[in-house]
Design an enzyme around this catalytic site. Structure first.
Site, short mmCIF file in Angstrom:
data_model
loop_
_atom_site.label_atom_id
_atom_site.label_comp_id
_atom_site.label_asym_id
_atom_site.label_seq_id
_atom_site.Cartn_x
_atom_site.Cartn_y
_atom_site.Cartn_z
N GLU A 255 16.62 3.39 22.63
CA GLU A 255 16.39 3.13 21.21
C GLU A 255 15.68 1.79 21.15
O GLU A 255 16.28 0.77 21.46
CB GLU A 255 17.72 3.02 20.45
CG GLU A 255 18.66 4.19 20.60
CD GLU A 255 18.21 5.40 19.81
OE1 GLU A 255 17.43 5.21 18.86
OE2 GLU A 255 18.61 6.52 20.16
N CYS A 294 17.13 -2.25 13.15
CA CYS A 294 16.14 -1.37 13.80
C CYS A 294 15.56 -0.38 12.81
O CYS A 294 14.45 0.10 12.98
CB CYS A 294 16.80 -0.63 14.95
SG CYS A 294 18.31 0.21 14.47
#
Ligand code: NAP
Length: 522
Positions: A255, A294
């Site tokens: 990720e 994020c």
């Protein structure tokens, strides 16, 4: 205070002076962590040989109870954790809740999911296929826990959620984990694991924590281990191309960076409730955790003829946000986490500003009212406009990990989709539109470059879960720049920690395997 690591069933301190963890408002050192010199081969072997068999012997319902017990321990100590998040991450109360409650909520969600799987220890996919003319000869797909350790490497911005969203899934799958939080904010992870180890009753070897160090971690992995990494694309590349990781074919989930977008549909009137919801969402995404998320919105796509009006309305929305020391309850946005993150954000902004125009913030001499410390890591909420996004590169490629977003005009649905795809792979996109044709077409067109798409119209305007909120029911991850990984998504998340085996044979025998497994409907 020196943070300890919990490895091979005991608390251990690394050697040397270690790294300082600082308060990003005052610059004061709040803790020190060193993972140097710790025996990671021993730690991983202990998790594999002691934690793995113990977890695999437990049913899904028993593992679910463990998750619920962990969540209960965390709930008990919530206020103490929020104070640590303030001191070490500069979190406001809202930021801290996002991280801490996000972790607890994900644990509880997986506990609920696991309870429903009952006494089973393995999963079987719902479909069974006839393979030849013989109706009895069939195949099923069985999921069994991998026999190694789940190594969880986490980013600095979510020391709680990042830790527990991964831990919940691997523990439910029956796989022990070793978590390595980012050193800069590891204090919260450390305190949480300390409480959980003391009180949640996890089997020996199921939980390990490494604070600091870990530079030889990839060299110590063995076939059957799994890595789930969250952090920057550069570190991901370094770790996933480690020769041992490549040679042992270690499953590696990433990720990483993401240029998430929010698109205002051409149908949305500036005096509508939906426009108000769009403004609030963009404002919130820009400022929650000072944009160090994020999933935060980095690119805001707006119809070209509305660009000036949207710029004005968003500027007004940002002017309402009070920035400062999060110890002040009126403050809605705190600092970035460190001087190095602050420097990286300025560097990224310079690249964006070379292709666009700063219309809010962006001033390097910025200091919020009442904050004087030179060591403070503040960054002003900053909005840019990029008038020629088709030619621009940085706006689609540079993730400024702070309170920064760029307004991007589009002239048609096709152009909006093309600009969306230019992000090169992102975690999430949202579209605010009441026009089903536009919203559905946009979602399908940008789908290949996104892990999640949120569509907001007035009907779900109040109930929707939010652009930046990762719901454990949905997959989290994105292609390309975002790392190509996938986490969570209910039972889908267990796949990372399971071996899927096609089992072929007489249906009478397969029935026994199906009988002992819980069904996963994909
Ligand atoms: P980072 O510098 O890449 O660090 C990430 C993790 O890797 C940290 O735990 C770090 O430990 C560790 N690490 C670094 N070098 C290592 C090595 N040689 N061996 C073993 N471990 C190593 O990223 P960050 O600054 O913490 O996080 C910011 C980035 O994460 C942003 O780009 C953001 O987009 C991304 N992010 C993505 C998601 C998502 O879900 N997709 C979520 C959050 C953040 P140390 O701290 O000890 O160096």
């Amino acid at each position: 205070m020196r943070l300890q690591s919990y490895l091979a069933g005991r608390w251990q301190d690394g050697s040397g002076p270690g790294s300082a963890l600082v308060d990003p408002v005052t610059g004061a050192t709040v803790a020190v962590a060193s993972g140097d010199g710790l025996d990671l081969a021993e730690a991983l072997a202990y998790a594999r040989d002691t934690g793995g068999p113990a977890l695999r012997a437990m049913s899904f319902a028993e593992r679910a109870k463990l998750l619920a017990d962990i969540a209960a321990v965390l709930v008990e100590n919530r206020d103490r954790y929020a104070e640590i998040a303030l001191q070490n991450s500069g979190n406001t109360a809202g930021d801290a809740a996002f991280d801490i409650d996000g972790g607890i909520g994900t644990l509880k969600y997986y506990a609920g999911l696991g309870r429903k799987l009952g006494d089973a220890r393995t999963l079987v996919e719902a479909s069974s296929d006839q393979l030849t003319k013989d109706e009895a000869f069939r195949a099923i797909h069985l999921w069994t826990p991998v026999q190694g350790v789940a190594v969880h490497i986490n980013a600095f911005n979510f020391p709680s959620w990042g830790l527990w969203e991964k831990a919940a899934v691997s523990l439910l799958a029956g796989v022990p984990f070793l978590a390595k939080p980012a050193t800069a904010t590891a204090w919260l992870s450390y305190e949480m694991v300390k409480d959980v180890v003391a009180k949640a009753g996890a089997p020996a070897g199921a939980i390990s924590l490494l604070c600091g160090g870990g530079r030889d971690l990839m060299d110590r992995l063995r076939p059957g281990d799994v890595v789930a990494f969250t952090g920057s694309a550069d570190t991901a590349l370094l770790l996933r191309s480690n020769p041992n990781v490549l040679a042992a074919n270690i499953r590696f989930n990433v990720e990483a960076d993401s240029l998430n977008l929010c698109c205002l549909g051409p149908d949305v009137a500036l005096d509508s409730a939906l426009f108000g919801l769009f403004l609030r969402e963009v404002g919130r995404e820009l400022t929650v955790k000072a944009g160090q998320k994020c999933t935060a919105i980095r690119r805001v796509l707006v119809p070209r003829e509305r660009l000036a009006a949207v710029a004005e309305a968003l500027s007004a929305e940002l002017a309402k946000i009070r920035v400062g020391d999060p110890r002040d309850p009126e403050v809605r946005m705190g600092p970035l986490v460190s001087k190095s993150q602050q420097a990286a954000a300025w560097e990224g902004l310079d690249k964006l500003a070379a292709e666009g125009r700063i219309i809010v913030g962006g001033n390097r001499d910025y200091a919020p009212p009442g904050v004087t410390a030179d060591q403070a890591c503040f960054f002003p909420p900053t909005l840019l406009v990029c008038e020629a996004p088709g030619q621009a590169r940085a706006v689609h490629e540079v993730e400024v990990f702070g309170p920064v977003a760029t307004l991007i005009p589009y002239a048609s649905a096709a152009e909006a989709a093309a600009l969306g795809l230019k992000g090169g792979g992102s975690l999430v996109a949202s579209v605010f539109s009441g026009d089903a044709g536009f919203a559905a077409g946009f979602a399908a067109a940008i789908g290949p470059a996104h892990g999640r798409v949120l569509i907001v119209n007035e009907a779900v305007g109040k109930s929707q879960s939010g652009h930046g909120v990762v719901m454990p029911q949905c997959v989290h991850g994105g292609p390309g720049r975002a790392g190509g990984g996938e986490e969570l998504g209910g039972l889908r998340g267990l796949r990372l920690y399971s071996q899927r085996t096609a089992v072929q044979g007489d249906q009478a025998i397969l029935a026994a395997l199906i009988e002992g497994s819980a069904t996963v409907a994909l």
